[in-house]
Write a protein that holds these residues in place. Structure first.
Motif, PDB file in Angstrom:
ATOM      1  N   GLY A  74       7.337 -12.905 -14.562  1.00  0.00           N
ATOM      2  CA  GLY A  74       7.565 -11.265 -14.300  1.00  0.00           C
ATOM      3  C   GLY A  74       7.120 -10.270 -13.844  1.00  0.00           C
ATOM      4  N   GLU A  75       5.829 -10.197 -14.410  1.00  0.00           N
ATOM      5  CA  GLU A  75       4.769  -9.282 -14.496  1.00  0.00           C
ATOM      6  C   GLU A  75       3.761  -9.890 -12.963  1.00  0.00           C
ATOM      7  N   ALA A  76       3.899 -10.769 -12.672  1.00  0.00           N
ATOM      8  CA  ALA A  76       3.166 -11.645 -11.063  1.00  0.00           C
ATOM      9  C   ALA A  76       4.194 -10.642  -9.500  1.00  0.00           C
ATOM     10  N   PHE A  77       5.542 -11.195 -10.473  1.00  0.00           N
ATOM     11  CA  PHE A  77       6.720 -10.449  -9.434  1.00  0.00           C
ATOM     12  C   PHE A  77       7.002  -9.541  -9.628  1.00  0.00           C
ATOM     13  N   ALA A  78       7.086  -8.485 -10.586  1.00  0.00           N
ATOM     14  CA  ALA A  78       6.599  -7.164 -10.379  1.00  0.00           C
ATOM     15  C   ALA A  78       5.209  -6.068  -9.796  1.00  0.00           C
ATOM     16  N   TYR A  79       3.886  -6.949 -10.063  1.00  0.00           N
ATOM     17  CA  TYR A  79       3.216  -6.539  -9.206  1.00  0.00           C
ATOM     18  C   TYR A  79       3.072  -6.530  -7.880  1.00  0.00           C
ATOM     19  N   ALA A  80       3.587  -7.793  -7.594  1.00  0.00           N
ATOM     20  CA  ALA A  80       4.094  -7.840  -5.648  1.00  0.00           C
ATOM     21  C   ALA A  80       4.837  -7.046  -5.197  1.00  0.00           C
ATOM     22  N   SER A  81       6.419  -6.707  -6.696  1.00  0.00           N
ATOM     23  CA  SER A  81       7.638  -5.601  -5.578  1.00  0.00           C
ATOM     24  C   SER A  81       7.253  -4.523  -5.753  1.00  0.00           C
ATOM     25  N   TYR A  82       6.510  -4.098  -7.009  1.00  0.00           N
ATOM     26  CA  TYR A  82       6.140  -2.762  -7.319  1.00  0.00           C
ATOM     27  C   TYR A  82       5.473  -2.702  -5.930  1.00  0.00           C
ATOM     28  N   SER A  83       4.618  -3.442  -5.397  1.00  0.00           N
ATOM     29  CA  SER A  83       3.572  -2.927  -4.448  1.00  0.00           C
ATOM     30  C   SER A  83       3.854  -2.363  -3.223  1.00  0.00           C
ATOM     31  N   LEU A  84       4.621  -3.709  -2.630  1.00  0.00           N
ATOM     32  CA  LEU A  84       5.500  -3.210  -1.509  1.00  0.00           C
ATOM     33  C   LEU A  84       6.647  -1.924  -1.535  1.00  0.00           C
ATOM     34  N   PHE A  85       7.241  -1.578  -3.234  1.00  0.00           N
ATOM     35  CA  PHE A  85       7.625  -0.964  -3.389  1.00  0.00           C
ATOM     36  C   PHE A  85       6.963   0.918  -3.113  1.00  0.00           C
ATOM     37  N   GLY A  86       5.735   0.551  -3.042  1.00  0.00           N
ATOM     38  CA  GLY A  86       4.752   1.206  -3.157  1.00  0.00           C
ATOM     39  C   GLY A  86       4.500   2.201  -1.403  1.00  0.00           C
ATOM     40  N   THR A  87       4.408   1.454  -0.734  1.00  0.00           N
ATOM     41  CA  THR A  87       4.740   1.116   0.880  1.00  0.00           C
ATOM     42  C   THR A  87       5.690   2.138   1.706  1.00  0.00           C
ATOM     43  N   GLN A  88       6.605   1.115   0.749  1.00  0.00           N
ATOM     44  CA  GLN A  88       8.073   1.626   1.536  1.00  0.00           C
ATOM     45  C   GLN A  88       8.121   3.761   0.833  1.00  0.00           C
ATOM     46  N   ALA A  89       8.130   3.468   0.117  1.00  0.00           N
ATOM     47  CA  ALA A  89       7.496   5.048  -0.553  1.00  0.00           C
ATOM     48  C   ALA A  89       7.015   6.129   0.183  1.00  0.00           C
TER      49      ALA A  89
END
Length: 337
Positions: A74-89
């Motif tokens: 879960g934590e690894a997926f959160a890292y990868a996804s949040y990184s992409l969400f930050g780019t989108q923001a």
């Protein structure tokens, strides 16, 4: 904190199950001593003095180890996804939200995942880490991605079938490189291979580009596996540097980059993982709140009952962190309205 579902119609409780039900990518905890690197012929023998992290993991109850594995995925997926969400923001000119996603992603990887990995004894000697990775890459090359590709073709998702086939071939190359590296580590002869070059795949916001429910599920599984591989390989790279093997560290780091920036990203595009910043914040809030109120407190209760006190404390502390993350994401969402 796991970013959630690939369909906005998925209810929050199902989204949480999705984030915490992905298969274990890399199997086995390895108990090898530092001396085994100096004596390659004994690398697979049971050591008299196991790696201290592995020794600690052996003392943990099976359920605690299972919960730590779930946490790492879960934590690894959160890292990868949040990184992409930050780019989108950032693309939407919400720099403060971009920074929030970025800093939270780092916490998930560099604190939560690393602490869980230490408790679980994930990192061993260079030889042990290579054995672990070879097993995972072999499964992905021979079984998982080939099966996913066949299913996607059957369901008419030809774009996913092509991606799964391409990734299967990559994982075979990774396995072969790790096998060569293991021979070098064990024999002291030869050269560690150079890593495969990663092709960074951009991930714009968008809807899923596949239609079959089975393909979407397989993409979920694949993304969690690639995120975990990235995180583990970066830990293995740090161990290789500590052991004085910079060539092996470069192989780990280069392969990790392929898993995250090419494989995970390509799958995220097809899955429609990234949406608008408001949608991404809502997704993150749902996951963080579930972890803070249900998932990690439940893990802590189980660890305490098993007398795994260090793990119980870890789960409690992580739950408190996730509550703070949920509050921060909620505040950011409120400010966007």
């Amino acid at each position: 904190m796991r970013k959630g579902a690939l369909s906005l119609k998925r209810p929050p409780e199902e989204e949480v199950v999705f984030r915490h039900s992905i298969r274990t990518l890399l199997a086995g905890l390895c108990a090898l001593t530092a001396a085994s690197q100096a004596a390659p012929a004994l690398a697979l023998a049971a050591p008299a003095c196991p790696h201290p992290q592995v020794q600690a993991a052996r003392a943990l109850r099976a359920q605690t180890l299972t919960d730590l594995t779930t946490t790492m995925k879960g934590e690894a997926f959160a890292y990868a996804s949040y990184s992409l969400f930050g780019t989108q923001a950032d693309r939407e000119t919400h720099p403060a939200v971009g920074r929030l996603f970025g800093t939270t992603a780092q916490t998930e990887l560099n604190e939560h995942l690393h602490e869980a990995a230490t408790l679980a004894g994930v990192v061993g000697t260079n030889a042990a880490n290579l054995h672990q990775a070879i097993k995972g890459e072999t499964y992905e090359h021979q079984v998982m991605y080939r099966g996913f590709a066949d299913q996607a073709r059957q369901d008419g998702d030809t774009n996913a079938a092509a991606l799964f086939t391409e990734i299967a071939a990559d994982e075979g190359r990774h396995r072969d490189a790790f096998r060569t590296a293991l021979h070098v580590v064990n024999s002291g002869q030869g050269a560690i291979p150079a890593p495969q070059n990663a092709k960074t795949v951009p991930v714009p916001a968008g809807l899923p580009k596949v239609h079959a429910a089975r393909t979407k599920t397989n993409l979920d599984t694949a993304m969690h596996g690639e995120a975990l591989a990235y995180a583990k390989y970066m830990l293995f790279a740090a161990q290789a540097k500590k052991a004085g093997n910079p060539s092996l560290a470069r192989l780990w780091e280069g392969t990790a980059a392929v898993e995250l920036h090419e494989h995970f990203a390509g799958e995220a595009v097809l899955a429609g993982l990234v949406r608008t910043t408001k949608e991404n914040l809502n997704k993150a809030i749902t996951g963080e709140r579930a972890e803070a109120t249900t998932i990690y407190p439940g893990f802590a209760k189980q660890a305490k009952a098993a007398s795994d006190t260090a793990a119980a404390a870890y789960f409690r502390n992580t739950a408190a962190d996730e509550a703070k993350h949920a509050a921060a994401f909620q505040q950011a969402l409120n400010q966007l309205h």
